[in-house]
Design an enzyme around this catalytic site. Structure first.
Site, PDB file in Angstrom:
ATOM      1  N   ASP A 146      24.392  32.190   1.033  1.00 19.56           N
ATOM      2  CA  ASP A 146      24.730  31.928   2.429  1.00 19.56           C
ATOM      3  C   ASP A 146      24.267  33.128   3.257  1.00 19.56           C
ATOM      4  OD1 ASP A 146      25.795  31.097   4.786  1.00 19.56           O
ATOM      5  OD2 ASP A 146      27.884  31.095   4.127  1.00 19.56           O
ATOM      6  N   ASP A 175      20.621  27.780   6.249  1.00 21.52           N
ATOM      7  CA  ASP A 175      20.911  29.120   5.739  1.00 21.52           C
ATOM      8  C   ASP A 175      21.783  29.109   4.496  1.00 21.52           C
ATOM      9  OD1 ASP A 175      23.283  28.282   7.002  1.00 21.52           O
ATOM     10  OD2 ASP A 175      23.903  30.362   7.205  1.00 21.52           O
ATOM     11  N   GLU A 176      21.901  27.968   3.867  1.00 21.44           N
ATOM     12  CA  GLU A 176      22.890  27.866   2.806  1.00 21.44           C
ATOM     13  C   GLU A 176      22.400  26.910   1.727  1.00 21.44           C
ATOM     14  OE1 GLU A 176      27.343  26.273   2.763  1.00 21.44           O
ATOM     15  OE2 GLU A 176      26.681  26.923   4.729  1.00 21.44           O
TER      16      GLU A 176
END
Ligand SMILES: [Mg+2]
Length: 360
Positions: free
Chosen positions: A14, A108-109
């Site tokens: 993350d 983003d993860e």
């Protein structure tokens, strides 16, 4: 329990304050400042907040007006999704060097199953370390990583010491770790459920564990089985390399019911940002817009329009939704809720795992 599934090696990556960190990376003048990415207008919404802004209580999905009240010096910058998407592709290329089993959750993860890793590193922790170092080197950005034996715990782990952290929850630690975890930190327990659980005396994983599966099901419906499992550190969900979201939507419930078009249109306005940003963040372009109205008697009506191709931009989303709303007029009853969603996605799949020649 199938030990093959029960004991995987899962990493949850993350990026820290992703959009805000990208903006601070690209504009040194923004570094160290409380920063919100999102619309600064009256009806804007914060898409992401820097850690400096979070100290003031600024959070993503918060109305910009609220954020400004909490932090009068807050700087706003417009999101640049094409840049975030490009960075996201870079980090996915890094992931793909280590495993083919990548499940992106957002730009983003991602979850990675590294039970077997392509670089032959000795442990999942070593893989996570390597990935964090490669992300920093290649993008100049910081990622937090959680390592554990299932997705639930990997996610909890990545969040545990954020930002700039690598945290490992081993099978020996798992059950105790969950027992002590505050209920609001459980992935899948939102603010509403958290409040409900607290009213019922459930404050930690240990409290949750004391409930029987039957009582959990009666109280929380189909989520009961999930709560029963994760309260024990058990999560059998596999890492899915291709996850398709069916729709992205937002809705709002009113404190005062209304049947006036202008009022409903105004209440719809902030939802467009949320839906559009949500779809953009996942790199998804939908071609169906659905509008939902719920009336004071809880009856509900939906209207949808599908285009031949994806909805081009936020303005088109807004225009289509307002057309759908107008088509429902005149209303015979007041409405208590309005919602809009995008579906019919042709997902921009993250590029498939690179074919790495074995034995090279
Ligand atoms: Mg993040």
């Amino acid at each position: 329990m199938d030990p093959e599934v029960a004991l995987r090696k899962i990493i949850h990556i993350d990026m820290d304050a992703f959009y805000a960190s990208v903006e601070q990376r690209d504009d040194p003048a923004l570094r160290g400042l409380p920063l919100a990415v999102g619309g600064s207008r009256e009806r804007g919404v914060v898409a992401a907040a820097s850690y400096e802004a979070r100290k003031f209580g600024v959070r993503s999905a918060m109305p910009s007006a609220t954020a400004r009240r909490l932090c009068p010096d807050l700087r706003f910058v417009k999101p640049r999704f094409e840049v975030y998407r490009a960075v996201s592709e870079e980090i996915r290329e890094i992931f793909a060097r280590h495993t083919a089993l990548i499940e992106p959750v957002a730009l983003d993860e991602a979850y990675l199953d590294v039970t077997e890793n392509l670089q032959g590193l000795p442990t999942a922790t070593a893989v996570a370390k390597a990935i964090r170092a490669e992300i920093l080197e290649r993008t100049g950005l910081i990622a937090s990583a959680g390592v554990s034996y299932n997705k639930f715990l990997a996610k909890v782990a990545s969040d545990h010491r954020k930002p700039d952290a690598l945290f490992v929850i081993t099978p020996a630690m798992g059950p105790d770790f969950v027992a002590e975890l505050p209920i609001g930190r459980f992935h899948g327990v939102g603010p509403v459920t958290e409040a409900k659980m607290k009213r019922l005396g459930i404050r930690t994983g240990a409290d949750l564990r004391a409930w029987t599966p039957e009582r959990l099901r009666e109280t929380f419906g189909s989520a009961g089985a999930y709560y029963h499992a994760v309260a024990r550190g058990i999560d059998m969900r596999p890492v899915r390399a291709h996850r398709i979201r069916k729709s992205i939507g937002a809705e709002t419930t009113f404190s005062d019911d209304t049947a006036a078009f202008e009022v409903l249109a105004a209440r719809l306005a902030p939802l467009f940002d949320k839906v559009w940003a949500g779809a953009a963040a996942k790199g998804m372009r939908g071609r169906t817009v659905t509008l939902k109205l719920k009336f004071s008697d809880f009856a509900q009506v939906t209207r949808a329009k599908s285009l031949a191709g994806p909805v081009a931009d936020r303005a088109s989303l807004e225009r289509i939704a307002l057309d759908l709303l107008a088509g429902l007029f005149p209303l015979r009853r007041s409405a208590r809720l309005i919602g809009v969603s995008l579906s019919g996605f042709a997902q921009e799949e993250p590029e498939g795992p690179r074919q790495l020649g074995l034995g090279l």
